[in-house]
Design a protein around this motif. Sequence first.
Motif, PDB file in Angstrom:
ATOM      1  N   UNK A   1       0.847  -1.190   0.000  1.00 30.99           N
ATOM      2  CA  UNK A   1       0.000   0.000   0.000  1.00 30.99           C
ATOM      3  C   UNK A   1       0.877   1.233   0.000  1.00 30.99           C
ATOM      4  N   UNK A   2       0.291   2.366  -0.382  1.00 30.94           N
ATOM      5  CA  UNK A   2       1.001   3.638  -0.314  1.00 30.94           C
ATOM      6  C   UNK A   2       0.606   4.331   0.987  1.00 30.94           C
ATOM      7  N   UNK A   3       1.551   5.020   1.607  1.00 30.08           N
ATOM      8  CA  UNK A   3       1.273   5.614   2.915  1.00 30.08           C
ATOM      9  C   UNK A   3       0.470   6.901   2.815  1.00 30.08           C
ATOM     10  N   UNK A   4       0.144   7.359   1.589  1.00 30.76           N
ATOM     11  CA  UNK A   4      -0.686   8.563   1.482  1.00 30.76           C
ATOM     12  C   UNK A   4      -2.172   8.236   1.489  1.00 30.76           C
ATOM     13  N   UNK A   5      -2.595   7.240   0.690  1.00 30.48           N
ATOM     14  CA  UNK A   5      -4.025   6.907   0.693  1.00 30.48           C
ATOM     15  C   UNK A   5      -4.331   5.576   1.375  1.00 30.48           C
ATOM     16  N   UNK A   6      -3.299   4.758   1.631  1.00 30.91           N
ATOM     17  CA  UNK A   6      -3.485   3.467   2.315  1.00 30.91           C
ATOM     18  C   UNK A   6      -4.556   2.605   1.656  1.00 30.91           C
ATOM     19  N   UNK A   7      -4.658   2.660   0.330  1.00 28.06           N
ATOM     20  CA  UNK A   7      -5.738   1.957  -0.356  1.00 28.06           C
ATOM     21  C   UNK A   7      -5.556   0.435  -0.343  1.00 28.06           C
ATOM     22  N   UNK A   8      -4.307  -0.035  -0.547  1.00 29.09           N
ATOM     23  CA  UNK A   8      -4.056  -1.479  -0.587  1.00 29.09           C
ATOM     24  C   UNK A   8      -4.963  -2.151  -1.625  1.00 29.09           C
ATOM     25  N   UNK A   9      -4.960  -1.614  -2.855  1.00 24.96           N
ATOM     26  CA  UNK A   9      -5.836  -2.135  -3.905  1.00 24.96           C
ATOM     27  C   UNK A   9      -5.113  -2.443  -5.209  1.00 24.96           C
ATOM     28  N   UNK A  10      -4.045  -1.724  -5.504  1.00 32.30           N
ATOM     29  CA  UNK A  10      -3.455  -1.772  -6.841  1.00 32.30           C
ATOM     30  C   UNK A  10      -3.010  -3.170  -7.249  1.00 32.30           C
ATOM     31  N   UNK A  11      -2.288  -3.870  -6.374  1.00 36.91           N
ATOM     32  CA  UNK A  11      -1.787  -5.206  -6.723  1.00 36.91           C
ATOM     33  C   UNK A  11      -2.931  -6.163  -7.010  1.00 36.91           C
TER      34      UNK A  11
END
Length: 253
Positions: free
Chosen positions: A120-130
């Motif tokens: 995840x990215x620490x800006x939006x914390x989406x945890x979706x891209x992968x």
Amino acid sequence: MKLLVGVKRVIDYAVKIRVRPDNLGVVTENVKMSMNPFDEIAVEECVRLKEKGVAKEVVAVTIGPKPSSEILRTALAMGADRAIHVEVADGSTVEPLAVAKVLRALVAKEQPSAVLLGKQAIDDDANQTAQILAGLLRWPQAAFASKIAVAQDKASADIVREIDGGLETVSVKLPAVMSVDLRLNEPRYVTLPNLMKARKKALETVTPDSLGVDITPRLEILRVEEPAKRIGGRKVESVDDLVHKLKNEAKVI
């Protein structure tokens, strides 16, 4: 074996975040930016696999405005062989679905054996891209990897991941999409000489339009607010007093 690794430019983890006056985002002007820590771990793992002779080439990719090329230089200094900058207009919002579509287009072009991303990215914390990318590619996926072992024939990989009950090992056929967790490795320190060499390397620059991808946002941010300030703790004299306050004041039991 070629590895494609995604990296993102985010506000540095040590910076105190401030909400913009219009409450539609956070302040990014004159703020220190750096590579997303989880992506840094992904780059490090790719470089280690290359050093072991498992991979022959590591290609770093970022999607962002012109200053995002800085983190590609960092990835090159860490040991990546090539870098691709998918340049978008400054201030553009690129949602996880759009990122996944861009990466899918690059996968079709580069034909890697695996794609590694931070969990995840620490800006939006989406945890979706992968997860979205694996679905678009119809590839196997292994999320939250804390250990990656590629088979000798390079046809599959065993991934150890942390779950609530302990550790779980999953085996996936390659090509596959993997997202990495904090315990996978400790990224190397980027030395100044390597950074200077990286600045001399050419970056391949493309645009979403040239890849045939529409990155128009599908979500609208209505308002961004700081978390409510925490109320100071209170001492209680006994268990009965604690139960009374939890029941009658906090109303949680």
